[in-house]
Enzyme design. Sequence first.
Site, PDB file in Angstrom:
ATOM      1  N   ALA A  34      18.424  26.569 -11.491  1.00 43.05           N
ATOM      2  CA  ALA A  34      18.428  26.000 -12.847  1.00 43.05           C
ATOM      3  C   ALA A  34      17.085  26.179 -13.544  1.00 43.05           C
ATOM      4  O   ALA A  34      16.965  25.889 -14.731  1.00 43.05           O
ATOM      5  CB  ALA A  34      18.784  24.518 -12.772  1.00 43.05           C
ATOM      6  N   LEU A  35      16.084  26.636 -12.806  1.00 41.56           N
ATOM      7  CA  LEU A  35      14.717  26.753 -13.350  1.00 41.56           C
ATOM      8  C   LEU A  35      14.280  25.449 -14.008  1.00 41.56           C
ATOM      9  O   LEU A  35      13.954  25.400 -15.194  1.00 41.56           O
ATOM     10  CB  LEU A  35      14.597  27.939 -14.314  1.00 41.56           C
ATOM     11  N   THR A 122      15.603  17.362   5.152  1.00 32.28           N
ATOM     12  CA  THR A 122      14.202  16.966   5.360  1.00 32.28           C
ATOM     13  C   THR A 122      14.090  15.907   6.463  1.00 32.28           C
ATOM     14  O   THR A 122      15.012  15.104   6.665  1.00 32.28           O
ATOM     15  CB  THR A 122      13.639  16.390   4.039  1.00 32.28           C
ATOM     16  N   ASP A 123      12.925  15.861   7.092  1.00 31.30           N
ATOM     17  CA  ASP A 123      12.685  14.814   8.095  1.00 31.30           C
ATOM     18  C   ASP A 123      12.621  13.420   7.453  1.00 31.30           C
ATOM     19  O   ASP A 123      12.758  12.408   8.146  1.00 31.30           O
ATOM     20  CB  ASP A 123      11.410  15.099   8.904  1.00 31.30           C
ATOM     21  N   GLU A 124      12.435  13.381   6.124  1.00 29.17           N
ATOM     22  CA  GLU A 124      12.296  12.072   5.461  1.00 29.17           C
ATOM     23  C   GLU A 124      13.573  11.244   5.528  1.00 29.17           C
ATOM     24  O   GLU A 124      13.531  10.039   5.300  1.00 29.17           O
ATOM     25  CB  GLU A 124      11.862  12.241   4.004  1.00 29.17           C
ATOM     26  N   TYR A 148      14.179   9.695  -3.284  1.00 29.04           N
ATOM     27  CA  TYR A 148      14.318  11.106  -2.879  1.00 29.04           C
ATOM     28  C   TYR A 148      15.012  11.207  -1.532  1.00 29.04           C
ATOM     29  O   TYR A 148      16.030  11.890  -1.383  1.00 29.04           O
ATOM     30  CB  TYR A 148      12.937  11.783  -2.804  1.00 29.04           C
ATOM     31  N   LYS A 152      18.697  12.734  -0.396  1.00 30.41           N
ATOM     32  CA  LYS A 152      18.860  13.814   0.588  1.00 30.41           C
ATOM     33  C   LYS A 152      19.753  13.331   1.746  1.00 30.41           C
ATOM     34  O   LYS A 152      20.588  14.078   2.247  1.00 30.41           O
ATOM     35  CB  LYS A 152      17.502  14.273   1.132  1.00 30.41           C
TER      36      LYS A 152
HETATM   37  P1  NAD Z   1      10.978  22.866  -5.105  1.00 31.21           P
HETATM   38  O1  NAD Z   1      10.986  21.610  -5.917  1.00 31.21           O
HETATM   39  O2  NAD Z   1       9.758  23.701  -5.050  1.00 31.21           O
HETATM   40  O3  NAD Z   1      12.162  23.821  -5.607  1.00 31.21           O
HETATM   41  C1  NAD Z   1      13.439  23.349  -5.932  1.00 31.21           C
HETATM   42  C2  NAD Z   1      14.187  24.473  -6.652  1.00 31.21           C
HETATM   43  O4  NAD Z   1      15.510  24.002  -6.942  1.00 31.21           O
HETATM   44  C3  NAD Z   1      13.554  24.892  -7.989  1.00 31.21           C
HETATM   45  O5  NAD Z   1      13.547  26.292  -8.111  1.00 31.21           O
HETATM   46  C4  NAD Z   1      14.472  24.257  -9.019  1.00 31.21           C
HETATM   47  O6  NAD Z   1      14.517  24.980 -10.247  1.00 31.21           O
HETATM   48  C5  NAD Z   1      15.816  24.286  -8.307  1.00 31.21           C
HETATM   49  N1  NAD Z   1      16.745  23.266  -8.796  1.00 31.21           N
HETATM   50  C6  NAD Z   1      16.488  21.945  -8.970  1.00 31.21           C
HETATM   51  N2  NAD Z   1      17.578  21.322  -9.464  1.00 31.21           N
HETATM   52  C7  NAD Z   1      18.550  22.274  -9.569  1.00 31.21           C
HETATM   53  C8  NAD Z   1      19.900  22.247  -9.993  1.00 31.21           C
HETATM   54  N3  NAD Z   1      20.476  21.114 -10.426  1.00 31.21           N
HETATM   55  N4  NAD Z   1      20.613  23.402  -9.950  1.00 31.21           N
HETATM   56  C9  NAD Z   1      20.033  24.552  -9.520  1.00 31.21           C
HETATM   57  N5  NAD Z   1      18.754  24.642  -9.132  1.00 31.21           N
HETATM   58  C10 NAD Z   1      18.018  23.506  -9.148  1.00 31.21           C
HETATM   59  O7  NAD Z   1      11.454  22.428  -3.658  1.00 31.21           O
HETATM   60  P2  NAD Z   1      10.979  22.965  -2.236  1.00 31.21           P
HETATM   61  O8  NAD Z   1       9.749  22.255  -1.840  1.00 31.21           O
HETATM   62  O9  NAD Z   1      11.012  24.431  -2.247  1.00 31.21           O
HETATM   63  O10 NAD Z   1      12.175  22.401  -1.331  1.00 31.21           O
HETATM   64  C11 NAD Z   1      13.355  23.147  -1.146  1.00 31.21           C
HETATM   65  C12 NAD Z   1      14.323  22.360  -0.279  1.00 31.21           C
HETATM   66  O11 NAD Z   1      13.716  22.076   0.976  1.00 31.21           O
HETATM   67  C13 NAD Z   1      14.705  20.999  -0.870  1.00 31.21           C
HETATM   68  O12 NAD Z   1      16.072  20.793  -0.597  1.00 31.21           O
HETATM   69  C14 NAD Z   1      13.842  20.000  -0.118  1.00 31.21           C
HETATM   70  O13 NAD Z   1      14.473  18.749  -0.027  1.00 31.21           O
HETATM   71  C15 NAD Z   1      13.739  20.675   1.240  1.00 31.21           C
HETATM   72  N6  NAD Z   1      12.506  20.378   2.015  1.00 31.21           N
HETATM   73  C16 NAD Z   1      11.277  20.505   1.423  1.00 31.21           C
HETATM   74  C17 NAD Z   1      10.131  20.293   2.195  1.00 31.21           C
HETATM   75  C18 NAD Z   1       8.738  20.432   1.609  1.00 31.21           C
HETATM   76  O14 NAD Z   1       7.769  20.103   2.291  1.00 31.21           O
HETATM   77  N7  NAD Z   1       8.575  20.922   0.387  1.00 31.21           N
HETATM   78  C19 NAD Z   1      10.262  19.941   3.545  1.00 31.21           C
HETATM   79  C20 NAD Z   1      11.536  19.818   4.110  1.00 31.21           C
HETATM   80  C21 NAD Z   1      12.648  20.056   3.326  1.00 31.21           C
HETATM   81  O1  DAU Z   2       8.533  15.650   5.079  1.00 28.02           O
HETATM   82  C1  DAU Z   2       9.174  16.578   4.261  1.00 28.02           C
HETATM   83  C2  DAU Z   2       8.938  16.222   2.811  1.00 28.02           C
HETATM   84  O2  DAU Z   2       7.563  16.500   2.526  1.00 28.02           O
HETATM   85  C3  DAU Z   2       9.848  16.977   1.842  1.00 28.02           C
HETATM   86  O3  DAU Z   2      11.176  16.587   2.078  1.00 28.02           O
HETATM   87  C4  DAU Z   2       9.464  16.696   0.381  1.00 28.02           C
HETATM   88  O4  DAU Z   2      10.250  17.500  -0.485  1.00 28.02           O
HETATM   89  C5  DAU Z   2       8.000  17.028   0.205  1.00 28.02           C
HETATM   90  O5  DAU Z   2       7.609  16.708  -1.122  1.00 28.02           O
HETATM   91  C6  DAU Z   2       7.142  16.262   1.204  1.00 28.02           C
HETATM   92  O6  DAU Z   2       7.145  14.851   0.919  1.00 28.02           O
HETATM   93  P1  DAU Z   2       5.789  13.976   0.993  1.00 28.02           P
HETATM   94  O7  DAU Z   2       5.974  12.779   0.156  1.00 28.02           O
HETATM   95  O8  DAU Z   2       5.351  13.798   2.398  1.00 28.02           O
HETATM   96  O9  DAU Z   2       4.781  15.046   0.314  1.00 28.02           O
HETATM   97  P2  DAU Z   2       3.622  14.906  -0.781  1.00 28.02           P
HETATM   98  O10 DAU Z   2       2.992  16.262  -0.863  1.00 28.02           O
HETATM   99  O11 DAU Z   2       4.094  14.297  -2.040  1.00 28.02           O
HETATM  100  O12 DAU Z   2       2.610  13.900  -0.097  1.00 28.02           O
HETATM  101  C7  DAU Z   2       2.070  14.144   1.195  1.00 28.02           C
HETATM  102  C8  DAU Z   2       1.201  12.949   1.566  1.00 28.02           C
HETATM  103  O13 DAU Z   2       0.045  12.938   0.728  1.00 28.02           O
HETATM  104  C9  DAU Z   2       1.887  11.614   1.347  1.00 28.02           C
HETATM  105  O14 DAU Z   2       1.455  10.724   2.371  1.00 28.02           O
HETATM  106  C10 DAU Z   2       1.360  11.151   0.002  1.00 28.02           C
HETATM  107  C11 DAU Z   2      -0.043  11.719  -0.024  1.00 28.02           C
HETATM  108  N1  DAU Z   2      -0.579  12.081  -1.351  1.00 28.02           N
HETATM  109  C12 DAU Z   2       0.182  12.896  -2.153  1.00 28.02           C
HETATM  110  C13 DAU Z   2      -0.283  13.315  -3.364  1.00 28.02           C
HETATM  111  C14 DAU Z   2       0.565  14.202  -4.264  1.00 28.02           C
HETATM  112  C15 DAU Z   2      -1.837  11.684  -1.731  1.00 28.02           C
HETATM  113  O15 DAU Z   2      -2.538  10.962  -0.996  1.00 28.02           O
HETATM  114  N2  DAU Z   2      -2.320  12.085  -2.953  1.00 28.02           N
HETATM  115  C16 DAU Z   2      -1.596  12.893  -3.798  1.00 28.02           C
HETATM  116  O16 DAU Z   2      -2.078  13.229  -4.900  1.00 28.02           O
END
Ligand code: NAD
Ligand code: DAU
Length: 337
Positions: A34-35, A122-124, A148, A152
Amino acid sequence: MKLLVTGGAGFIGSMFVRRRMAARPDEKLIVLDALTYAGNLASLAQVKGFEFVHGDICDQPLVERTLAEHQIDAIVHFAAESHVDRSILGPMAFARTNLMGTATLLECARRGGVKRFLHISTDEVYGDLGPNDAPFSEQTPIAPRSPYSASKAGSDHLVRAYFETYGFPTLITRCSNNYGPYQFPEKFIPHMILNALSDTPLPIYGDGQNIRDWIHVEDHCAAVERVLEAGRPGEVYNIGGRAERPNLEIARAILEALGKPESLLKFVTDRLGHDRRYAIDDRKIERELGWSCARRLDEGLAATVKWYQTNDEWCRQVRSGEYRKWVTLNYDNRDGT
Ligand code: NAD
Ligand code: DAU
């Protein structure tokens, strides 16, 4: 295999697409995205050979059409609202995309005869841990604590129900915190790097002792490929980096790598309901599918710091919002609306 990748313009999805197209240039791969603010086609600018569909996973006619037109065999479902802080400020978008979007995709895929549906979770969803608790295993009860992670967890339940009720071949992965190139700077590691580079204070929530298990995004994507190839339908696979660190330690390592002073650290008000610790038991995927995390955190973090230093144009466009203008010009106005 004809593969649909949802969320392929996001951080992890774009790494999956870059890797997949490099290894299998002849495979038919469709990205559906969906960007939203988190999607950025510039992250796929170097990739050739995939098709892009601009659309929302909640849009049932569009999803049906896309699956039928491209005769999709398998789906890797990354698309989600992914940032915890945003879910606290505005939970409804998370319920919509993560729950309704996943439900729409599952139903269209089941009716459309898709043969494999890999849901990226996600592990969350497991909640949080105390300092001496055992890491999350696939048997740990689901106990999410933020909008969030609750959304999930709901999507995981739907995916499981489709396997149990219809025998639809679903798989689920649950990974820990990813880091690496092209990550949107709302997330902790790129936020710290970009602030340090511009001598802006690094906001540390609470006491900075919350612990995350960090994994390089390439290792995560390698694991996802193994599950797609060889995972058993109906199963959940945990994926981790075996690199638990308190946030403060990560922030200090980034400052050190950039030669910046610790006076840039700024302790700020804590996140509401802030999960204290995540840790992953990923022995199942190692035992059954032979995957294990290849990159060490210190090496991966150093490479990531370097990537943000050297890719200043990508960073500048993301920080200024200019990357959105490009999306608007190319897609939103395509039909003149
Ligand atoms: P991100 O936010 O970087 O990317 C999400 C993507 O999904 C974007 O390109 C966005 O445009 C698209 N999107 C959002 N809503 C949409 C919709 N309604 N229809 C179509 N596209 C849509 O996320 P990420 O960090 O790359 O995470 C990807 C997946 O992995 C997620 O499901 C997240 O829960 C999971 N995950 C993330 C982490 C992490 O640390 N980032 C860890 C474990 C699991
Ligand atoms: O564990 C997997 C998850 O990790 C994914 O499912 C999520 O999509 C991803 O966003 C991430 O979640 P967190 O909440 O752990 O990530 P975040 O990068 O937001 O924060 C990491 C840790 O750092 C958390 O303890 C909050 C802290 N934090 C975060 C930000 C953005 C700060 O202390 N300062 C900050 O500015």
